[in-house]
Design an enzyme around this catalytic site. Sequence first.
Site: not given
Ligand code: GLP
Length: 272
Positions: A87, A158, A160, A165
């Site tokens: 993404d 959440n 995702h 989402e």
């Molecule tokens: C973002 C990314 C996700 C990732 C999430 C969790 O929203 N789009 O792909 O998994 O963050 O982040 P973290 O690894 O910092 O908890």
Amino acid sequence: MTNQQTHKREATQQNLAKIKVFKSPIEGSDFVAKQIESLIKRKQKQNESCVLGLATGLSPVLLYKKLIELHKQKGLSFENVITFNLDEYYPIPKENPFSYNYFMYDQLFDHIDIKRENIHIPDGTIALDEVNPYCDAYENKIKAAGGIDLQILGMGSNAHIGFNEPGSSRTSNTRLVQLEEETRQANSIHFDDPKKVPKAAITVGINTILQAKEIVLLAWGKRKIEAVKKSVGEAASIQVPASLLQNHQNCSFIIDEEAAQGLNKKTFQKKD
Ligand code: GLP
């Protein structure tokens, strides 16, 4: 006690996810790095490309560090590796230090010998009226590369995955999405000003992710307890995007002891 314990949910057709609990994020990340190393080497021997799906966020940072170490100290080459990132925020320029494009070069690509033409990250600068064809082309590039051999995922609080989402369809493909306020707030820790967190993103879909031959989701620490519990400790639902991974034939949740705290030990069979 071993560093790794495998929890396998009692076999129901609905939940095939393997849960591997490590003492710490470092041990879990080293385990996944070695798995990637073996895959790359196996593909090298077969003269094939190794197609990796990559994630951003804090969760894969130690994994990327380990991969860089394997490259610099053990000579692991990434010349046969093709990557597709999950993404990117929208809109955002690639040079913006908060963009996922910047993150990936900074955390991994600038330190390994991957061919620049083999790197694919959604482009947050595409004109709005070109986003749909751009997303279709991204899907086609994944297919043309032979599909994703191994997809690395993190997950939001959440649950995702990518930027899919809660409520995202199982059949969703790469597309432009609006971000939830909860996600914008959680991700604002990476920005110098919370107001600068974009409101939209380009993300691969749940369907794109489920088509990967193998999936590894990383989740560390107390802030992921609820998301882990809902994703593998309860029935799958589109309200909990990561729970849709339960139906994948080859998916592991690599988590640490803290993130595992919400799992019901009676429901899970412990394996050494
Ligand atoms: C973002 C990314 C996700 C990732 C999430 C969790 O929203 N789009 O792909 O998994 O963050 O982040 P973290 O690894 O910092 O908890």
